[in-house]
Structure formats: C-alpha cells, structure tokens
Design an enzyme around this catalytic site. Structure first.
Site, short mmCIF file in Angstrom:
data_model
loop_
_atom_site.label_atom_id
_atom_site.label_comp_id
_atom_site.label_asym_id
_atom_site.label_seq_id
_atom_site.Cartn_x
_atom_site.Cartn_y
_atom_site.Cartn_z
N LYS A 152 0.87 -1.17 0.00
CA LYS A 152 0.00 0.00 0.00
C LYS A 152 0.90 1.22 0.00
O LYS A 152 2.12 1.10 0.09
CB LYS A 152 -0.91 -0.01 1.23
CG LYS A 152 -1.93 -1.14 1.17
CD LYS A 152 -3.01 -0.92 2.21
CE LYS A 152 -3.98 -2.09 2.23
NZ LYS A 152 -4.83 -2.05 3.42
N HIS A 155 2.20 6.76 2.99
CA HIS A 155 1.65 8.11 2.90
C HIS A 155 2.28 9.04 3.93
O HIS A 155 3.11 8.61 4.74
CB HIS A 155 0.12 8.09 3.00
CG HIS A 155 -0.39 7.36 4.20
ND1 HIS A 155 -0.28 7.86 5.47
CD2 HIS A 155 -0.98 6.14 4.31
CE1 HIS A 155 -0.82 7.00 6.31
NE2 HIS A 155 -1.24 5.95 5.64
N HIS A 158 2.63 8.08 7.48
CA HIS A 158 3.79 7.26 7.84
C HIS A 158 5.05 8.10 7.92
O HIS A 158 5.93 7.85 8.76
CB HIS A 158 3.99 6.14 6.82
CG HIS A 158 2.85 5.17 6.76
ND1 HIS A 158 2.09 4.98 5.63
CD2 HIS A 158 2.33 4.34 7.70
CE1 HIS A 158 1.15 4.08 5.87
NE2 HIS A 158 1.27 3.67 7.13
N1 ARG Z 1 0.48 -0.26 9.54
C1 ARG Z 1 -0.46 0.57 10.23
C2 ARG Z 1 -1.05 1.61 9.29
O1 ARG Z 1 -0.42 1.96 8.33
C3 ARG Z 1 0.16 1.31 11.38
C4 ARG Z 1 0.64 0.41 12.47
C5 ARG Z 1 0.65 1.11 13.78
N2 ARG Z 1 1.13 0.29 14.84
C6 ARG Z 1 0.40 -0.61 15.48
N3 ARG Z 1 1.00 -1.33 16.40
N4 ARG Z 1 -0.87 -0.75 15.28
O2 ARG Z 1 -2.12 2.09 9.52
#
Ligand code: ARG
Length: 597
Positions: A152, A155, A158
């Site tokens: 994905k 963005h 992140h």
């Molecule tokens: N990969 C997730 C996203 O992009 C964020 C992860 C955040 N960390 C967690 N432990 N939930 O939305």
C-alpha cells in the site's frame, strides 16, 4: 581567569549542575528566597523559579508559596536579604507579586561556555554529552514507529510517524535509556491474498527486483480494480490469505520474497532520512498462541459476544465501542494482532515503557487494545503509551499526489536544487549540489513537520518549507554552515587556548552574547521538557531561536577583522560553542548538520 564564579550551594533533588548550569543559578535564587521566607524550604522555593518574563532571566511568582503576608512585604524581605550567596549582581526587581532575577552577565556567559566546552571536549563519556542526562539509566524503552503497509502507499502519515519516532529514539538515548526501535510492518492481511491473485496476471519479476515497493503497489491497484467488477477476486483472495494463515508453505513462498525485497528498499530510503531500526517486525510475526488465549480469557470474563460467528469484544462500559477480535472465517485481525504483539514484546524485551507512534486517526484502536491488555490483568499495560499526531494536508508533488517516500524525497531535492541554482555564484562553489540539495530538502520537510505541536494538522507547502527565510529547515542548515565556516575563516586564532586562558570579560557588555549564552544554557532544560511532552516542537523552537540570536549577533560581534585578539578569541569561542549546541539540537531532531552549502 577563575574557572568558576559560582558560590558553593546545597543540592536540590532532581537538579544536576554538572550537566545543567542553569540548575545552579536557579538553586542560588531559590536559596535566597527560602532564606528570607521561612518556613519555605529550599526545595519548595526551587519549584517556583521559572524562566523570566519581560526580558528577565528568572521569575518567581510569590503567591504560589501560599505564605502568610502581603506579596509586597514578602518581596521586600527577599530584597533585603543580603546574606545569601548571590549570582545576581544587578539588584533584582519586583512588580506586584513577581520577583525578577537578572543573572550577572559575565558569570552567566563564563559558566555556560565552560560547561559546554567541558562536556563537549572533555566529556566523561568520551562522546560530546552537553544536553544529555542520565535520568533513564537502567531503563528500557521500546519505540515502534513508521510501520508502513507493504503493497500500500507510504503516505505522509507514515512519514510523520517516521520523523517523530526517529526524534523520540534520539531523545530517549540522550536521556540514558536503553532503546529498541521497531518497524511494525503491515505485512499481513487480506491484501496479500489480493496481491497473490493479482500477481499471476500482472506480476513481473523484473519490476519486482527493480522496485518491490512500487511494483507490489501497482499490482494491488490493478487487482483491486478487477475486484470491483468481479466478486470472485475477493473470494479467491480471502481463500488465499486463509492458506497463508494456516501456514501453507506453497502460499507463503512468494510473500516471503515480496517482504524481503520491500524491506531492502525501505532500509535504503530510511537511510536517506537518517533513520534506522533495530528490527523490522510486522503483523506477520505475531503468533497465534496469544491471539487465541486473549480471546479465551476475555470470553471467560464475559466480554465477548458472538455475532454470526465473528467474535466481538464489548468495551461500551469504557466508551470504546465494540470491536471485532476474530472474523467469522477464523482469520485474525489488526486489533488481535496488536494485543498479542504487545504481550510477545513484553516477554521478549521486559520494557519499562513501550511507545507507539501512530496517527491520531487510530486513537480509538490504540485505546482499545491498551484497555484490553489491562482488562486481561497485565501489570505492565500501563507502561504503554500512544504518541499521536494530526494530519498532513495537501501533500502532492508537482506531478500529482505523492504516494511513495522516494517521490517525496526526490521532489524535496529537486525543488531545493532549483532554489539553490538561483544564486549562481554560491551554487558554483558547492562541491556536491545533489547531496546538499537532498539534505537541505529533507531538513525542510522535517522542520515543517516538527515545528508545531504534534496533534495539529498542517498543510504541506514546498515553498514555505524550503525557503531560506523564516523559520525553516534551510535557515537552520545555513546558520550551522555559517558557524562551521568560522574556523576555516580564522585560522590565525586557532587553536583556541584552553578556556581558563580565554578572557570572556569583553562579552559581558554585549546583549547579543548574553542572549546567545542564556539560550545555550537552556538546552538541557529543552531536552528535559521534550522528554515530558514527547513534543519535538520545543527543540525546533530552540534551534530556530538560537539561529536568530546568532544572525543578529553577526554584525555586532565580529571575529574577522577584530584587532583586539582577546576579544576576537572570546567571540570565536562563543560561536563555536553555539555551533556545537545547534548541531546537537539538529542531530536530536534526526537532521544531519551540514558543514558547507
Ligand atoms: N500499519 C499501520 C497503518 O499503516 C500502522 C501500524 C501502527 N502500529 C500498530 N501497532 N498498530 O495504519
């Protein structure tokens, strides 16, 4: 030149004059106040010594002590108390309930520069340590940040997590913590079933090797489009993901390669941002065991309801709604993985604290799994902390919406490059304009991102963030470069004699030198405050204020051309200390300070 101009003072708990000289000045003020106003103790008085208002160094608000008597009379008592040691040669003043203290300039400048010098060049740890402290010694923190989803887009959300997380890692290390940094990849879930289905049709080994992140994303976009018209795609994808969850090796081979190639690419890109991780973990690594146990235990506690085969946890009592913990087909879910993941991390790291740097859009998700862990009775559940942040609006490149980190970096570099080209003479003097424009561009992004409180949304603006004027990254880099050039431009003054042989008395008359010195002295406080708030903005503000103070000093406090060599040396010393502290603040913000540009 005496090495210390300070009286000997009692110790106030929580202060450390050997790493923060302002603690010493504050203690002297507190002693003066408490000596004059019994039964006020030194420690109590200390808590009342704040940074000053109206151009004063420190201010004490008398009413906070709740002492009997009128503020005027109390102030008069402090004013007439001359027996306490003092570092405030100007008689201090009071207006209404406030007592204002102005430090003796000569003493302030001398002590601050001495301390910076000692902790930078004669540091007990062997490494420059001004601004560091040992408050976290012996404690362990796990910091999870960035955590993009493979296939994905990476963005700006992140990107923010990456920038803020890198800052927190540096900050905790600066305060003596043992830090483990984790990137928790979104490397699991139905989207991999989608890609598996899509890869058969759209995949290319060649593209994959070239740029896995981009290729997987392209495949995902295409197959998602197919899914809109053909419901079978989703069914097939779900079946495929089920096989992955069941550990079917034939369903996992490709996925493993995709993940590995993506991580390789990420490492390169993070490196350009001056960011790295101790471990790349991910949702795929979370074991089944704790996911099952969590569900069982919550069920026994009567918190689970079954809705058509799906399991929901009921958190209405805590105003956190209901959340799915397991889908009807038995496959796991984001929330359940976070619950089990935290337990596994505790077993592995025995942390004193674990921080998740995740967008505020996921406030509820984080609150839910923190709550669930505490309901499950884990005593360490209250050691989890969510560091959140607001949205970035309007992020796009000139060619469209940016979805990848490398596009954002490229755009920053090229906009910066154009900016630099406008000044041809300067541009031609730069050895490696590619490198410089990339570094300055990245600095611009980072400073814009960290300039305000985390929770605020902000609008991405290339022109504003990459300008050399105003409170920007390029402005900071420029200030650092200019300070660095001082040594190159004044070889006849080098090496500087040891501090005890530098006569700083000439600096005492300069308000510019004084402004710089008190800012430099406040740096350890800036670090401590950031530790409390988890806000990078205080450090950004500090670095910008310091840069402004230096640029107003340039014309007045000249080094090159100053005939009085004692004066010139003192000024050079001040600038070099400023360079070291500005550099430290920038590094804390994960920025690489440039030496030339
Ligand atoms: N990969 C997730 C996203 O992009 C964020 C992860 C955040 N960390 C967690 N432990 N939930 O939305």
């Amino acid at each position: 030149m005496a090495s210390s101009t300070l009286p000997s003072l009692p110790h106030v708990p929580g202060t450390d004059p050997s790493s923060c000289i302002l603690d010493c000045f504050r203690t002297a003020i507190a002693k003066r106040v408490s000596d004059a106003l019994p039964p006020l103790t030194l420690d109590q008085a200390y808590t009342g010594v704040d940074y000053g208002k109206k151009g004063m160094d420190f201010t004490v608000a008398l009413p906070r002590f709740r002492l009997p008597g009128k503020p005027d009379e109390l102030a008069a008592k402090v004013l007439s108390n001359c027996s306490s040691p003092t570092i405030s040669s100007h008689p201090f003043t009071h207006d209404k309930q406030f007592l204002h203290f102005q430090l003796n300039s000569a003493s302030l400048i001398r002590e601050v520069l001495n301390q910076i010098h000692a902790l930078t060049y004669e540091s007990p740890t062997g490494k420059p340590s001004y601004g560091t402290n040992t408050s976290g010694a012996g404690k362990k923190v796990v910091i999870e940040f960035s955590s993009p989803n493979i296939a994905k887009s990476f963005h700006v959300g992140h990107l923010r997590s990456t920038i803020i997380g890198a800052f927190l890692v540096n900050l905790y290390k600066t305060c003596g913590w043992d830090v483990t940094s984790l990137n928790y990849l979104g490397d699991w879930g139905t989207q991999f079933g989608m890609i598996a289905v899509g890869f058969e049709k759209y995949g290319s080994q060649e593209e994959l090797q070239k740029d896995a992140i981009k290729h997987l994303y392209d495949v995902y976009v295409k197959v998602s489009r197919d899914a809109e018209s053909d419901p079978n795609v989703k069914v097939e994808a779900a079946q495929f993901f089920k096989r992955m969850e069941d550990g079917d090796e034939s369903a996992l081979v490709n996925w493993r390669v995709w993940r590995e190639l993506s991580v390789k690419k990420y490492i390169e890109e993070y490196d350009r941002l001056n960011v790295s991780f101790d471990r790349y973990t991910g949702e795929s690594e979370v074991g089944k065991e704790w996911q099952d146990k969590a569900l069982e235990q919550l069920d026994q506690q009567g918190l689970i309801t079954d809705v058509n085969g799906a399991k929901l946890v009921d958190l209405e009592k805590w105003k956190m709604g209901k959340a799915v913990l397991r889908k009807a087909d038995g496959t796991s879910i984001y929330l359940t993985r976070d619950i089990a993941g935290a337990i596994e991390r505790y077993e592995k790291y025995h942390f004193d604290k674990m921080i998740y740097v995740v967008a505020s859009q996921q406030d509820l998700h984080l609150a839910q799994f923190f709550k669930i862990l505490s309901l499950m009775g884990f005593p360490w559940a209250d050691r989890l902390e969510h560091v959140n942040y607001g949205l970035v609006l309007g992020m796009s490149t000139r060619k469209g919406t940016a979805v990848f980190l490398n596009q954002i970096i490229k755009e920053a570099s090229s906009v910066m490059h154009e900016q630099m080209r406008r000044n041809e003479d300067k541009y031609n003097a730069i050895e490696d304009p590619e490198m410089v424009s990339q570094e300055v561009g990245i600095t611009g992004i980072k400073i814009q991102d960290m300039a305000a409180k985390r929770i605020n949304n902000y609008t991405f603006n290339w022109d504003r963030m990459l300008s050399f004027e105003g409170d920007t990254g390029p402005y900071l880099q420029y200030a650092h470069v200019r300070l660095t050039s001082m040594e190159r431009k004044n070889p006849e003054l080098l090496p500087l004699p040891p501090p005890s042989q530098i006569d700083t008395s000439s600096l005492a008359d300069s308000t510019h030198a004084r402004d710089i010195a008190i800012l430099l002295g406040s740096y350890p406080d800036v670090v401590k405050t950031a530790m409390k708030t988890h806000e990078p903005s205080g450090v950004v503000t500090f670095a910008l204020r310091l840069s402004h103070a230096i640029s107003s000093a340039w014309e007045m406090l000249v080094v090159k051309g100053e005939k009085d060599l004692d004066k010139a040396r003192a000024r050079l010393w001040l600038y070099l200390c400023a360079r070291d502290v500005l550099g430290a603040a920038m590094r804390l913000l994960s920025i690489r300070p440039l030496e030339r540009m």
